[in-house]
Design an enzyme around this catalytic site. Sequence first.
Site, PDB file in Angstrom:
ATOM      1  N   HIS A 191       0.882  -1.167   0.000  1.00  0.00           N
ATOM      2  CA  HIS A 191       0.000   0.000   0.000  1.00  0.00           C
ATOM      3  C   HIS A 191       0.915   1.212   0.000  1.00  0.00           C
ATOM      4  CE1 HIS A 191      -3.273   2.601   2.118  1.00  0.00           C
ATOM      5  NE2 HIS A 191      -3.112   2.912   0.842  1.00  0.00           N
ATOM      6  N   ASP A 192       0.743   2.107  -0.971  1.00  0.00           N
ATOM      7  CA  ASP A 192       1.708   3.200  -1.142  1.00  0.00           C
ATOM      8  C   ASP A 192       1.846   4.061   0.107  1.00  0.00           C
ATOM      9  OD1 ASP A 192      -0.797   4.410  -1.433  1.00  0.00           O
ATOM     10  OD2 ASP A 192      -0.423   5.162  -3.450  1.00  0.00           O
TER      11      ASP A 192
END
Length: 494
Positions: free
Chosen positions: A236-237
């Site tokens: 997840h960025d």
Amino acid sequence: MSILAFDLGASSGRAMIGRLDDHGINVEEIHRFSNDPVRVGNRLQWDILRLYHEIKQGLIIAGQKNMVPGSIGIDSWAVDFGLIDEDGELLGNPYHYRDAQTGGMMEEVLGRIPAADLFGQTGIQFLPFNTIYQLVALKKFQPSRLASASRLLMIPDLLRYFLTGETFGEFTNATTTQLYNPLAGQWDGGLMKRLGIPGHIFPAVLQPGMEAGGLRPTVKQELGIPDISVYTVAEHDTGSAVVAVPALEREFAYLSCGTWSLMGTEVRQPVISGKARELNFTNEGGAYGSYRLLKNIMGLWILQESRRAWEKKGLLYSFPELVKMAQGAAPFKTYIDPDDELFLPPGDMPSRIREYAARTSQPVPAEPGEVVRCILESLALKYRMVLDMTEDLSGNEFSGLYMVGGGIHNEFLCQWTANAIGKPVWAGPAEGSAIGNLAVQWIARGEVTDIWEARRLIRRSFGVKTYDPELRTEWEEAYGQFQRLLALNEQIQK
């Protein structure tokens, strides 16, 4: 040796080569590309094969530059996924989280599972586009598609599968689905059963920093490159961005600022309490045994969509031009709640802002500079509100706020955030997600000891810019006005 991070945001993607030397971290962007969703009929979808094509282009360019990486990691936005059938084929393009398919689904799920139970088992913020609601929509409207699925893969997992043929999940992204139980450390089969979601489609979950396969022979042959290890990172960025926060203290607050704004702090255990549920905070998985106690804020999406709306009318403004116009507009005239559902779908944001202003009996902004000033001041004040909540839930009083991500290029937003919170803002690095992606790979490869050595390296290599608070009286008065406005809007909507 070089390593390669693919960092995919909701509007663009980039391939970043990273190297370590005696001076610290060197990063070079070798490929950047837009990420444009595609509307077909009433459905909004991701062009996933184009994204895969761009990843292959990044690998080709790295080879052309004699920078064939020793490893690869991929991070992206959360909640969205692709479905693979029993033959290994993709069952259609993944739907975009802003697609209308999930309308009413959260209410339907909460009619079957009480909110206290769902939050108690997942610790995840209630957002209408969460994976759980997307799957319930598929179950209701496209049951044959869901029944044909053999594996569910989040966006980075899916792209990694295209490269390697391996179907692993990854912890930080798995937790965002609202179907993963952080206390049990596994997918929540009980929730799936209650909702009729097939549990067998969910893959084994790897932690960040684990080897998840090598390149398929067909990929190596097509691109003319040798075998390259593909690692899970904090996929997840936001998880990758938090890895890159250049904090020296153990307790710190961060704001990952881009299309979305995500504000919170790192905790060792998820904060699953009635108050956290009431404030609609989330406990997303982080790297190295941490959790991200945070809240999603709509972010610069509203500004990006406003710019697109003006472009359609032939008014071509750069972001620096819009910020300059905002600087010249009168302060503290009109506010919005950036998280009002009015601003979630794509569309004409200036018109929606005027609608919100009229609905709440505020001055209606007419000129672009007034609209942009309204957006940026409202974001800064919402950051103040969420920082106060974060301190309350975590039991920590933070000395300032770390800002990372592309939003830090907007110096007025950084300064106004410092003004709103009454504390310093430390801004940098701008490419936080890509740098965090690289850092996890270096730790996995044994080239960096741990996350704290990585953060010291990041601070030394990229530094931070400090914004000290100004105009305290004016911003305190504005915050009081903002709080009253949000309370008024809540009453109107009831």
